[in-house]
Each structure stands twice: as C-alpha cells, then as structure tokens.
Scaffold this active site. Sequence first.
Site, PDB file in Angstrom:
ATOM      1  N   TYR A 143     -91.642 -38.378  64.837  1.00 54.79           N
ATOM      2  CA  TYR A 143     -92.766 -37.677  65.236  1.00 54.79           C
ATOM      3  C   TYR A 143     -93.805 -38.647  64.708  1.00 54.79           C
ATOM      4  CZ  TYR A 143     -96.733 -34.567  65.423  1.00 54.79           C
ATOM      5  OH  TYR A 143     -98.244 -33.936  65.333  1.00 54.79           O
ATOM      6  N   LYS A 147     -96.622 -41.293  66.272  1.00 54.35           N
ATOM      7  CA  LYS A 147     -97.891 -41.299  66.263  1.00 54.35           C
ATOM      8  C   LYS A 147     -98.728 -42.413  65.697  1.00 54.35           C
ATOM      9  CE  LYS A 147     -98.734 -37.129  67.853  1.00 54.35           C
ATOM     10  NZ  LYS A 147     -99.560 -36.787  69.136  1.00 54.35           N
TER      11      LYS A 147
HETATM   12  C1  AKB Z   1     -96.480 -30.816  62.529  1.00 51.92           C
HETATM   13  O1  AKB Z   1     -96.045 -30.103  61.413  1.00 51.92           O
HETATM   14  O2  AKB Z   1     -95.395 -31.334  62.979  1.00 51.92           O
HETATM   15  C2  AKB Z   1     -97.694 -30.626  63.084  1.00 51.92           C
HETATM   16  C3  AKB Z   1     -98.326 -31.859  62.441  1.00 51.92           C
HETATM   17  C4  AKB Z   1     -98.884 -31.809  61.088  1.00 51.92           C
HETATM   18  O3  AKB Z   1     -98.855 -32.670  63.116  1.00 51.92           O
HETATM   19  N1  AKB Z   1     -98.394 -29.397  62.948  1.00 51.92           N
END
Ligand code: AKB
Length: 316
Positions: A143, A147
Amino acid sequence: MTEKILVIGANGQIGTELVMALRGIHGAENVIASDINDPTYAIRNSGPFEIVNVLDKHNLHHIFDKHRPTQVYLLAAILSAVGEKKPKMAWDLNMTGLIHVLDFAVEFKTAKVFWPSSIAVFGPHSPQYNTPQYCVMDPNTVYGFSKLAGERWCEYYFEKYGVDVRSIRYPGLIGWKASPGGGTTDYAVHIFHEALKTGKYESFLSADTALPMMYMEDAIRATISLMDAPAGQIKIRSSYNLAGISFTPTQLAQEIKKHIPAFEISYTDTDPRQAIADSWPKSIDDSSAQQDWGWKLEYDLPKMTADMLDNLKRVL
Ligand code: AKB
C-alpha cells in the site's frame, strides 16, 4: 460554471462522507457517485450512482464519456492491512486504477483530479517525529509504495500533460458515518463502537503506538478546500502532508473514559498491523499545506472524541 463531479469508490469511508458534502455544495444531480459494489442506502437515495470498475478500461471510458466530469475523485483503493494479504491485487488496483483515471483526464480534458495518498508513503528510515514534506521515504508495505509511486505519477501527469491533479497524504481517518476498510489505523474507529456497545476494547496496536489521525470533518474540509484553491497556490503536485492529531491507544482510551468512566482497554501483542504502524511516522509536519492553501485543523482529541461519541450514540 456548473461542476460535474465523479466520485469513484463512493461506498468507502471517505467516499460516503465526501459524496454527501459535495452534493450539499454542488447539487445532488451534479455529483455522480460510483463504486464496484451496489450503492449504500444513503448514497443511492441522495443522487445519481453508477457501477464502476476502475480496472475495466472500457467501463471507465464509457462513464467518462457519458458524464464528461469536470472533477474526478478517485478513492477506490486497497488499504495497508488488506494490501499485505493481497499484495498483487493491491498494487494492481492502486496503480492501474490511477493510470486509467489520469489517462482519461487527459483524453476528456477533466479540469481537476483528486487522488488520496497516505502517511504510509513514509517508512522506517523516514524521520518519525514531525515528518517533513520531503525526506527519506522507504515504505515497506505494498500500500505504502503504491501510494508513493502514485504520487510520482500524479506529479508526472501534471508536468507532462498539464492534468490539474491534487492530493493529500491522509493520516488515519476517524468518522462515525462509515467504517474503515482494512487499514492499520482502523482501531481508532472500532474503539468507539466497542466502547458504546460493550464498554471494552482489545487494541491490535500496543499501548504506546502513536500515529497521526484526523477526524473526518477535518479531512473532508481539507479535501474540498484543496480542490477549491486557485491552481497557482498548489505548489506540490505529488501530495501534501497533513498532520491531524497524534495519539496512542492509551491516550485515546483515557479521553473516552472521560465520557464512559467504566471503559476498559486491553492490548494484544500478536497482530501483524503492529509492524506496519511501527514503520509509519508518529507525527507529521504540514506547514506546506498551511502556507500554500491555508490549511488549519479544527478537531483536537477532546473535541473529536466528544463528537464521535455523541453521533455514534444516536446511530448505533
Ligand atoms: C491505513 O491504515 O492503511 C489507512 C492509511 C493511514 O492510509 N488508514
């Protein structure tokens, strides 16, 4: 000029609240909510809705062609915790979905695009306290690096193709209208539900894990004011740091106890989300957002906690 706004991923935690706010400002008929799943009750009953799969280029092209949006908010994403369970799927959705939207923004001359980034772009070698806008970034979750790569694509499309794309690195988001979808910061929403339902909560993050968080009222206000700011004020085309409020599970529990004295918190030490949290900043420097587009936080920990409990009490 009348805006035509397309929100992709409208059923999610941010989408649910953003669609309602945008419909209040621009008129329900001008805000097309879309999601891969059927709409939630509130979304369906307040304005137009389309089924959209951002990975299906033909489907997405058809939606751009049909509605010719002037603004697109791309919120469809797989968050940090689920991303570690489905790494390839997270990369594919988070990256390919963004490239599709940026390509169609070029083709259809979409005036503005919003895409959310996250504090997950930082990693174990980033400064942990008051993390600056620019520093070492070595995210170690799919993730997080999706990003970070997405931020680079946003800046690239702005520089090369003139797409007016704007972005925020959201902290963990806390709201009562919709549930979070598989992130590391989700405990800070679950704790309120359990405090009201059972009077206790087992935190999957340790007692002293500080993370930057933000109340949804502030997050929606930040998003809309970034999108409303004159283009010349937006100096950062990757994504803006937003600080929010930093607190630990213990500090949040103490605040909840002021309203529910019998509330008890306990901790598990076996959850994989702990390692993710440990790689993220404890607090953030958002002076660029303050300077460039006048950002100012309104909800501190006591104000957020009181508002969350008041509202959740009504709806649970
Ligand atoms: C997550 O915990 O993955 C999200 C974020 C901080 O982007 N809430």
